[in-house]
Design a protein around this motif. Structure first.
Motif, short mmCIF file in Angstrom:
data_model
loop_
_atom_site.label_atom_id
_atom_site.label_comp_id
_atom_site.label_asym_id
_atom_site.label_seq_id
_atom_site.Cartn_x
_atom_site.Cartn_y
_atom_site.Cartn_z
N VAL A 178 0.84 -1.21 0.00
CA VAL A 178 0.00 0.00 0.00
C VAL A 178 0.88 1.26 0.00
N GLY A 200 -2.14 -3.09 10.96
CA GLY A 200 -2.98 -2.65 12.07
C GLY A 200 -2.21 -2.55 13.37
N ASN A 213 -6.00 -1.36 8.58
CA ASN A 213 -7.07 -2.22 9.08
C ASN A 213 -6.56 -3.02 10.27
N THR A 246 -8.56 -2.92 -2.60
CA THR A 246 -7.16 -3.36 -2.75
C THR A 246 -6.27 -2.23 -3.25
N1 LIG Z 1 -2.72 -4.73 0.83
C1 LIG Z 1 -3.83 -4.13 0.42
O1 LIG Z 1 -4.18 -4.15 -0.77
C2 LIG Z 1 -4.65 -3.36 1.44
C3 LIG Z 1 -5.92 -2.90 1.10
C4 LIG Z 1 -6.65 -2.14 2.02
C5 LIG Z 1 -6.11 -1.85 3.25
N2 LIG Z 1 -4.87 -2.34 3.56
C6 LIG Z 1 -4.29 -2.02 4.87
O2 LIG Z 1 -3.18 -1.17 4.62
C7 LIG Z 1 -2.18 -1.39 5.61
C8 LIG Z 1 -0.85 -1.67 4.93
O3 LIG Z 1 -0.91 -2.89 4.24
P1 LIG Z 1 0.37 -3.49 3.45
O4 LIG Z 1 -0.04 -4.80 2.95
O5 LIG Z 1 0.90 -2.45 2.53
O6 LIG Z 1 1.51 -3.60 4.55
P2 LIG Z 1 1.64 -4.38 5.94
O7 LIG Z 1 2.56 -5.51 5.73
O8 LIG Z 1 0.30 -4.64 6.52
O9 LIG Z 1 2.35 -3.23 6.84
C9 LIG Z 1 3.66 -2.87 6.55
C10 LIG Z 1 4.06 -1.67 7.35
O10 LIG Z 1 3.66 -1.79 8.72
C11 LIG Z 1 4.76 -1.39 9.52
N3 LIG Z 1 4.76 -2.07 10.81
C12 LIG Z 1 4.53 -3.38 11.06
N4 LIG Z 1 4.66 -3.63 12.37
C13 LIG Z 1 5.01 -2.47 12.96
C14 LIG Z 1 5.29 -2.08 14.30
N5 LIG Z 1 5.25 -2.95 15.31
N6 LIG Z 1 5.59 -0.78 14.52
C15 LIG Z 1 5.62 0.11 13.54
N7 LIG Z 1 5.36 -0.19 12.23
C16 LIG Z 1 5.07 -1.47 11.96
C17 LIG Z 1 5.99 -1.79 8.73
O11 LIG Z 1 7.07 -0.99 9.16
P3 LIG Z 1 8.55 -1.18 8.59
O12 LIG Z 1 8.57 -0.41 7.31
O13 LIG Z 1 9.40 -0.59 9.62
O14 LIG Z 1 8.75 -2.65 8.40
C18 LIG Z 1 5.58 -1.49 7.32
O15 LIG Z 1 5.88 -0.16 6.96
C19 LIG Z 1 -2.69 -2.55 6.49
O16 LIG Z 1 -3.25 -2.03 7.67
C20 LIG Z 1 -3.73 -3.21 5.61
O17 LIG Z 1 -4.76 -3.87 6.36
C21 LIG Z 1 -4.15 -3.09 2.71
#
Ligand SMILES: NC(=O)c1ccc[n+]([C@@H]2O[C@H](COP(=O)([O-])OP(=O)(O)OC[C@H]3O[C@@H](n4cnc5c(N)ncnc54)[C@H](OP(=O)(O)O)[C@@H]3O)[C@@H](O)[C@H]2O)c1
Length: 227
Positions: free
Chosen positions: A11, A81, A106, A147
């Motif tokens: 994202v 999240g 989320n 997405t």
């Molecule tokens: N994937 C989709 O298409 C989609 C669609 C709608 C909503 N979302 C929501 O968008 C958000 C991001 O999704 P994603 O798939 O791109 O990535 P993700 O893998 O859910 O999150 C990655 C990010 O979270 C950070 N993070 C994880 N644990 C952490 C902690 N303990 N403290 C601080 N930061 C932390 C990571 O930091 P570092 O950079 O330091 O590792 C990284 O920048 C999620 O909440 C997801 O539910 C995703």
């Protein structure tokens, strides 16, 4: 515009790439920039490794969450999240100030496998937890119900004729976000649900969304409100 984005996953990469493509200055925030740049061999099933992606987007800056919060006139939260509150803590209240925060996160818990459960629901939401912890921030919940590829390109399906939502306490912030969703990404049907407590419903759409993903075999679908 200068935009700070918390999140190095698919994202964060997708939003950053789209905004850079529109001529905006973008900085991505991460816990440890050096470690993030060294993730060359890390498998990432849902997107490119950050260094591979960054080589294709060298103009996007990388810093800590605090760097990205200070850099951005507006900030986007695209952390997991469980990472959202720690990311805002890393940024700090001073750096966040009264900036608009688009919250895409989320509260999904994958620790017991699939389907994920929600860590907060019904009477509270992740967005409300963030807003309570940082009351000066003007949080707008949006884009969490579709997405990543569709967040920045709704026209990829159905001629772009489907629905995005916003929820938050600050009417001016929501009006600005509504305008940016159209200007940056092409969203035409944006529904303002009301105050931040409406993030409960938006986050509680995720159990349905993940089951639809399973049933459809593709994440390229979205909700459309038919009047
Ligand atoms: N994937 C989709 O298409 C989609 C669609 C709608 C909503 N979302 C929501 O968008 C958000 C991001 O999704 P994603 O798939 O791109 O990535 P993700 O893998 O859910 O999150 C990655 C990010 O979270 C950070 N993070 C994880 N644990 C952490 C902690 N303990 N403290 C601080 N930061 C932390 C990571 O930091 P570092 O950079 O330091 O590792 C990284 O920048 C999620 O909440 C997801 O539910 C995703």
């Amino acid at each position: 515009m200068k935009i700070g984005i918390f999140g190095t996953g698919v994202v964060g990469q997708t939003i950053a790439g789209a905004l850079e493509g529109k001529g905006h200055e973008v900085m991505i925030g991460t816990r440890d920039p050096a470690a993030t740049q060294a993730r060359a061999a890390e498998a990432n099933a849902r997107g490119k490794t950050f260094p591979d992606w960054h080589r294709e987007h060298p103009a996007v800056k990388l810093g800590t969450f605090a760097d990205a919060a200070r850099f951005g006139e507006v900030v986007v939260n695209a952390t997991s999240g469980n990472g959202a509150l720690p990311a805002l803590e890393g940024a700090g209240a001073d750096a966040l100030g009264e900036k608009i925060l688009l919250d895409i996160s989320n509260p999904l818990d994958f620790s017991k496998g699939f389907p994920p459960t929600l860590t907060v629901c019904n009477t509270d939401s992740l967005a409300e937890q963030l807003q309570r912890a940082y009351p000066r921030v003007r949080l707008v919940k949006t884009l969490n119900t579709t997405t990543a590829a569709l967040m920045v390109n709704p026209a990829a399906i159905g001629g772009g004729d489907h629905t995005m939502f916003v929820a938050g306490n600050d009417a001016e912030a929501k009006a600005k976000v509504n305008g940016w969703l159209g200007e940056w990404f092409g969203w035409r049907d944006v529904i303002d649900l009301g105050d931040v407590s409406n993030a409960r419903g938006l986050e509680m759409l995720l159990p349905l969304w993940v089951r639809l993903y399973g049933a459809q075999g593709s994440p390229m679908f979205n909700f459309k409100i038919v009047r």
